[in-house]
Enzyme design. Structure first.
Site, PDB file in Angstrom:
ATOM      1  N   ARG B 625      31.876  99.530  62.020  1.00 18.51           N
ATOM      2  CA  ARG B 625      30.881 100.584  61.835  1.00 18.51           C
ATOM      3  C   ARG B 625      30.658 101.297  63.173  1.00 18.51           C
ATOM      4  O   ARG B 625      30.570 100.681  64.223  1.00 18.51           O
ATOM      5  CB  ARG B 625      29.546 100.026  61.353  1.00 18.51           C
ATOM      6  CG  ARG B 625      28.463 101.094  61.422  1.00 18.51           C
ATOM      7  CD  ARG B 625      27.136 100.668  60.882  1.00 18.51           C
ATOM      8  NE  ARG B 625      27.144 100.632  59.438  1.00 18.51           N
ATOM      9  CZ  ARG B 625      26.583  99.664  58.737  1.00 18.51           C
ATOM     10  NH1 ARG B 625      26.006  98.665  59.336  1.00 18.51           N
ATOM     11  NH2 ARG B 625      26.620  99.701  57.430  1.00 18.51           N
ATOM     12  N   PRO B 629      28.310 108.142  66.434  1.00 18.31           N
ATOM     13  CA  PRO B 629      29.567 108.898  66.367  1.00 18.31           C
ATOM     14  C   PRO B 629      29.818 109.768  67.597  1.00 18.31           C
ATOM     15  O   PRO B 629      30.957 109.952  68.004  1.00 18.31           O
ATOM     16  CB  PRO B 629      29.395 109.776  65.126  1.00 18.31           C
ATOM     17  CG  PRO B 629      28.299 109.181  64.343  1.00 18.31           C
ATOM     18  CD  PRO B 629      27.428 108.423  65.291  1.00 18.31           C
ATOM     19  N   GLU B 702      38.416 101.212  74.471  1.00 16.52           N
ATOM     20  CA  GLU B 702      39.809 101.142  74.907  1.00 16.52           C
ATOM     21  C   GLU B 702      40.844 101.562  73.870  1.00 16.52           C
ATOM     22  O   GLU B 702      41.925 102.048  74.209  1.00 16.52           O
ATOM     23  CB  GLU B 702      40.104  99.722  75.412  1.00 16.52           C
ATOM     24  CG  GLU B 702      39.494  99.536  76.786  1.00 16.52           C
ATOM     25  CD  GLU B 702      39.085  98.106  77.086  1.00 16.52           C
ATOM     26  OE1 GLU B 702      39.655  97.540  78.022  1.00 16.52           O
ATOM     27  OE2 GLU B 702      38.201  97.559  76.407  1.00 16.52           O
TER      28      GLU B 702
END
Ligand SMILES: Cc1cc2nc3c(=O)[nH]c(=O)nc-3n(C[C@H](O)[C@H](O)[C@H](O)COP(=O)(O)OP(=O)(O)OC[C@H]3O[C@@H](n4cnc5c(N)ncnc54)[C@H](O)[C@@H]3O)c2cc1C
Ligand code: SF4
Lengths: 332, 735
Positions: B625, B629, B702
């Site tokens: 989740r 954003p 990453e």
């Protein structure tokens, strides 16, 4: 950085007199003129330049850009690179010069950098800028680690076994193609030096880069009037899309008549110990059709005698493609 | 398995950074912004040889320069201890040798002296005036690597035999130039010894670890050392573990009894603070004619320093990436006269996936198959390396959604066949993976009478948005607005937090925050029950619950927000603490936890001027989740920018003769500029991973870099027919 005196010259004779106290106007000068400072201060911080006295020439009224009575473009020594690139006369009549300047450095740097300072910027050879390394240009006789080391960015034309550094200026390449003349003023009076003769090749003394004598102040640069119908372009090739010195660049100016090349002038950047121009390569083009074969021919002639180093042999082919493409662009 | 929260309000919201205003107004104080009364400035002197011994250090001239307080060298302060790293305490250092430990020089730039003066300029001038004599030897910085200490990292079946019998095989070697971390903020330390305690303002991605290492190196009790890192100008892994400048500044402060500031210059960033090492990899793939993998061999070797064995774990993703019955992964090291390497964004998997994902593309070409199909065909059902199920793997969706958004089905597989505006187009893709795990982490929460809350943990925000995400998490769990949450991090005085590394911090913070809030709630209930004239006076505590910031009777008749409860009780605040257990490095996990993704890249190629540019990127990730954003997309975009740099531009050049990183500045070590970066289209397929934590969140720091370089060079092949197996790609490779 070594401690130094900063003085602001009250007028040109004072600046010139101060400059003349240095034994040389080349590497190792004890007095330096300060224009935009983007080369000088940078090198002083690195310890590559160690002037005892720095003479600020920014208030000597040397920043004019105008059309001279004889039709030349007059470019003051301390006119800012940005002002020159965006000047209506330059954009209209010397497009390759405007493009060359805008292809170099960054907006901030161009706002500070000046005409004379740009002509006198130093090589970006990494060993030159690193005090822990040997370097014949910085310390004559100490050796040239670039020959066996990192030389991808360096020169393939005009080099010597003492130094393979390239001249990194974009602006100078366009000025060379436009037959610029450098006007200097010294204690003994003034002189005019065609840009084509302004830089000297390294030979065994790479520390000597220009014709300038101690105290000689560049006052302005002139460009002959534009040739009727001439079109010009600057093309710069590099690894990164912006804010990087050229691997190879070219300024090309062409006039066509009856579908043939009436006149061509072009110079190369990134590849020469000095900005590089070969008249013979221009002669090759005169009278020929503006096609790929002719351009390739001129490019071959221009690169004649190129001496690749261990990591920059590709510059020969890249320079040729650069020339051909620029000519195609400007003649299409 | 924990259950998801009932009402999701703050989580998943695109929130701007709560620390944004501090940063854009210049109010946020980064390490080097700390100026203490009586502070001195220190500048290190680095060795100008890469191998040999120091024979003499002449400080006479430097010592007499104006403002100079000390020129320190070996023997000028008590010897420091070497560190034996372990991840548990934690006590991690990649360069384990303390500064000035001996007179042997093992890499260029190794510190040999330290100039301390009243001003930075004086200290710099004095450092430049120190003359060091050496008995120099020829350093070994040879980029051609032969592995020493080879070991098997993962093995199943008989990879060699299966390879020998495979219908289609591929055997290719890949190399990656050393990359140097270049965060805009260089490493810095402000050390303040007050005679009893040492305070260090540090550029640290792990303050607790930093404290432990510094205390041990300097021989101080750990509780006498405090490390503060409130704002960090990014780290990319380079600031995970301490480097020599920190103990040097501390030793100078202890010796001189004054605060000392030491800020590294940009060139020093290339010497003694780690880098991604040079890596050579060989990948051998065997497949059936219809593209089913039967064998995968992945052998890699990286450079490390003379004293320390830093292993770039390139095989991290290899065993679980593809379904293949026979596999063998080996690693090796090659010692060089170069400073110790360290983690750089996506250590291991990022360079590893460049090799394996390039090889997959090469195999697809050999098979005459679409690389997307090859990936889909070899998608595993479980982690075949560990023999356990994936906690949540949705790589297939990433691949198909990415392909759809990119328009992959329009790809003409022939090299150089696609054109636009007179340019040749190259389309390439690559899949990627990055580990998902938690670290041990503690959080404290304070609930206040005015309805605000404070969450605190000795974790860090390295520019990735930790402040904001922590506030969102706590706000979510307390049912209050994000603006009502105060976050305090970056200080070892706070409950020990986790490292900002490995994309693990966000996931690590969830459980302890929940637990801390529950503990505070429990304490509040106890007070309410015991108190007179509260709505819950005399109630049995177990009949009450603390949910969404409210105390409620389980029969749900009455409920009361914590602020009102505190007001009723007339107490200012109530606190709780929580501690989460880590999963990182677990020996026998029951589930394989990873994030996944896919990149689709378009390059434009103009052979007439040898100009190659990335022109379009579509990337899709399965990263659990997404809590925020905005912050997540920002992480991915930044990572892709680094991927463009890795593929096309970045590489540290060690001069063969001197061993110096000769391009140690931002003009010659070229990173991507805005002009090099096309529009980036980033998507997330949101499958919460509740096995990892109650919010189903994983980290995203990453994964965006993983696979990016391979997708680019695969696109380059499609445009040019030239397979780039050594990064960075050089324009001359394409002439
Ligand atoms: C990061 C970076 C990137 C760059 N990228 C590019 C690039 O892509 N392309 C490019 O062409 N350039 C590039 N440059 C170089 C830049 O163009 C030069 O630094 C600038 O033009 C120098 O001008 P200045 O006025 O600042 O010179 P200064 O630093 O003031 O002076 C330079 C030298 O000229 C002498 N001098 C100045 N004026 C006079 C005068 N009137 N008479 C005699 N001597 C004088 C000074 O004494 C000094 O020795 C870059 C520079 C930097 C720092
Ligand atoms: S090429 Fe010239 S400037 Fe570079 S190291 Fe050699 S002598 Fe010095």
């Amino acid at each position: 950085m070594q401690t130094f005196d900063l003085v602001r010259a009250s007028d040109r004779p004072a600046a010139i007199a101060a400059g003349a106290e240095s034994a040389t106007a080349q590497q190792g000068a004890s007095v330096r003129f300060l224009a935009g400072g983007t080369t000088l201060i940078d090198l002083m911080k690195l310890g590559v330049e160690r002037p005892e006295r720095v003479v600020d020439i920014n208030r000597l009224g040397l920043d004019e850009i105008r059309k001279a009575e004889n039709g030349d473009l007059f470019v003051g020594a301390t006119a800012r690179n940005s002002d020159l690139a965006h000047h209506p006369l330059v954009r209209a009549d010397y497009a390759a010069l405007s493009q060359a300047i805008l292809a170099g450095a960054s907006t901030q740097l161009r706002n500070a950098a000046t005409t004379a300072g740009n002509l006198l910027q130093r090589t970006r050879c990494m060993y030159f800028r690193d005090l822990a390394s040997a370097c014949n240009k910085r310390k004559p006789g100490s050796g040239c680690p670039a020959i066996a080391g990192a030389n991808r960015m360096l020169a393939i034309l005009g080099t010597s076994n003492a130094c393979i550094a390239n001249n990194p200026s974009d602006m100078a390449v366009a000025m060379l193609a436009y037959d610029a003349v450098v006007h200097v003023q010294g204690v003994a009076g003034g002189r005019q030096i065609p840009l084509a003769d302004f830089y000297v090749l390294p030979g065994q003394r790479p520390d000597i880069e220009t014709m300038l004598a101690p105290g000689e102040l560049i006052t302005h640069v002139t460009l002959p009037p534009p040739k009727t119908g001439e079109r010009s372009v600057y093309l710069k090739l590099r690894d990164r899309a912006s804010y990087e010195f050229a691997l190879v660049s070219t300024a090309v100016a062409v006039t066509l008549a009856d579908g043939k090349i009436a006149n061509a002038r072009f110079a190369l950047g990134g590849v020469g110990a000095r900005p590089w121009r070969v008249r013979k390569a221009e002669d090759v083009l005169r009278g020929s059709a503006p096609d790929e074969r002719a351009f390739r021919n001129a490019a071959d002639t221009c690169l004649d005698g190129a001496r690749p180093q261990s990591h920059n042999g590709f510059k020969i082919e890249l320079a040729k493609r650069c020339i051909v493409h620029a000519f195609k662009q400007v003649t299409s | 398995m924990a259950q998801p929260q009932a009402a999701i309000t703050q989580i998943g919201q695109a929130r701007a950074r709560i620390d944004g205003p501090l940063k854009v107004t210049g109010t946020a104080r980064f390490t080097s912004d700390h100026n203490l009364p009586g502070m001195l400035y220190a500048v290190p002197v680095g060795a100008t040889i890469a191998k040999g011994r120091v024979t003499a250090i002449d400080i006479a001239r430097a010592r007499q320069m104006p403002g100079v307080r000390a020129i320190m060298k070996r023997g000028d302060f008590p010897p420091m201890s070497h560190i034996t790293p372990n991840f548990v305490e934690p006590l991690m250092a990649d360069e384990t040798r303390p500064p000035f430990d001996d007179d042997v020089i093992r890499y260029y730039g190794q510190y040999v002296a330290l100039a301390v003066a009243d001003t930075f300029e004086q200290a710099k001038a004095a450092a430049d005036a120190v003359t060091v004599s050496y008995a120099a030897e020829t350093p070994n910085v040879d980029p051609h690597l032969a592995a020493e200490n080879t070991k098997v990292v993962s093995e199943r079946g008989d990879a060699e035999k299966a390879y020998a019998g495979a219908a289609v095989t591929l055997d290719a070697q890949y190399a990656i130039a050393p990359e140097t971390h270049n965060p805009i903020e260089t490493h810095a330390t402000v050390a303040n010894w007050d005679g009893d305690e040492l305070t260090l303002y540090e550029t640290s991605q792990a303050v607790v670890n930093h404290r432990n290492v510094l205390a041990d190196m300097l021989g101080l009790p750990r509780h006498k050392v405090r490390v503060i890192a409130k704002f960090i100008g990014s780290g990319f892994g380079g600031k995970l573990w301490p480097w020599s400048q920190s103990p040097l500044a501390a030793a100078a402060s202890i010796k001189l009894g004054q605060p000392v500031k030491l800020v590294l210059s940009r060139p020093m960033m290339f010497h003694a603070v780690g880098h991604r090492p040079r890596i050579e990899q060989r990948v051998r793939l065997g497949a059936t004619r219809d593209g089913k993998l039967v064998s995968l061999q992945h052998d890699y070797v990286n450079t490390t320093s003379i004293l320390d064995d830093y292993e770039e774990n390139c095989g991290e993703a290899t065993p679980h990436m593809y379904s293949v019955p026979n596999l063998r992964v080996t690693s090796g090291l090659a010692k060089r006269n170069i400073g110790t390497p360290t983690s750089m964004r996506g250590p291991g998997a990022v360079p590893g996936l460049f090799a394996t994902e390039s090889a997959m593309d090469e195999l697809a070409v050999k098979l005459g198959m679409d690389p997307l199909q090859l990936h889909l065909l070899n998608e595993p059902r479980l982690d075949e390396g560990l023999g356990v199920p994936f906690s949540s793997r949705h790589l297939k969706e990433c691949l198909t959604l990415g392909a759809e958004k990119f328009g992959w089905s329009n790809r003409d597989p022939h090299v150089g066949a696609m054109k636009r505006d007179g340019m040749i187009l190259g389309w390439g893709m690559a899949a990627c993976s990055w580990l998902a795990a938690r670290l041990d982490c503690s959080v404290s929460v304070e609930l206040r009478q005015d309805g605000t809350a404070r969450v605190a943990s000795a974790s860090q925000d390295i520019g990735t948005g930790t402040y904001t995400v922590m506030a969102q998490m706590a706000a979510e769990m307390l049912g209050i607005a994000v603006e009502r949450v105060e976050v305090e991090i970056g200080d070892t005085k706070l409950p020990p937090g986790a490292v900002s590394g490995g994309s693990m911090l966000t996931a690590s913070l969830v459980a302890p925050t929940e637990e801390a809030i529950a503990a505070a709630g429990k304490a509040l209930i106890a007070r309410l029950v015991a108190g007179e004239n509260t709505p819950f006076s005399g109630a049995e505590p177990q009949t009450l619950a603390f949910k969404q910031g409210r105390i409620m009777a389980k029969d749900a008749q009455t409920s009361m927000p914590f602020a009102a409860a505190l007001q009723t009780l007339q107490i200012a605040s109530i606190s709780g603490q929580g501690t989460g257990q880590g999963t990182f490095g677990a020996q026998r996990p029951k589930l394989s936890s990873h994030s996944f993704g896919a990149h689709f890249v378009e390059v434009t190629w103009r052979p007439e001027i040898a100009r190659l540019r990335a022109s379009r990127v579509v990337s899709v990730f399965d990263a659990g989740r997404i809590l925020n954003p905005l912050a997540a997309r920002n992480q991915i975009e930044g990572a892709i920018v680094m991927g463009i740099g890795m593929a096309l531009l970045e590489g540290t050049e060690y001069d063969a003769a001197s061993g110096a990183p000769i391009n140690a500045n931002l003009a010659d070590y070229v990173v991507a500029t805005n002009a090099d970066v096309p529009a980036l289209d980033v998507h997330f397929v949101e499958y919460p991973d509740y096995n990892l934590n109650a919010l189903g969140a994983r980290g995203v720091g990453e994964i965006g870099l993983a696979g990016a370089a391979a997708a680019l060079t695969n696109a380059v092949y499609h445009a040019t027919g030239i397979r780039v197996r050594e990064l960075p790609l050089k324009l001359e490779d394409l002439l």
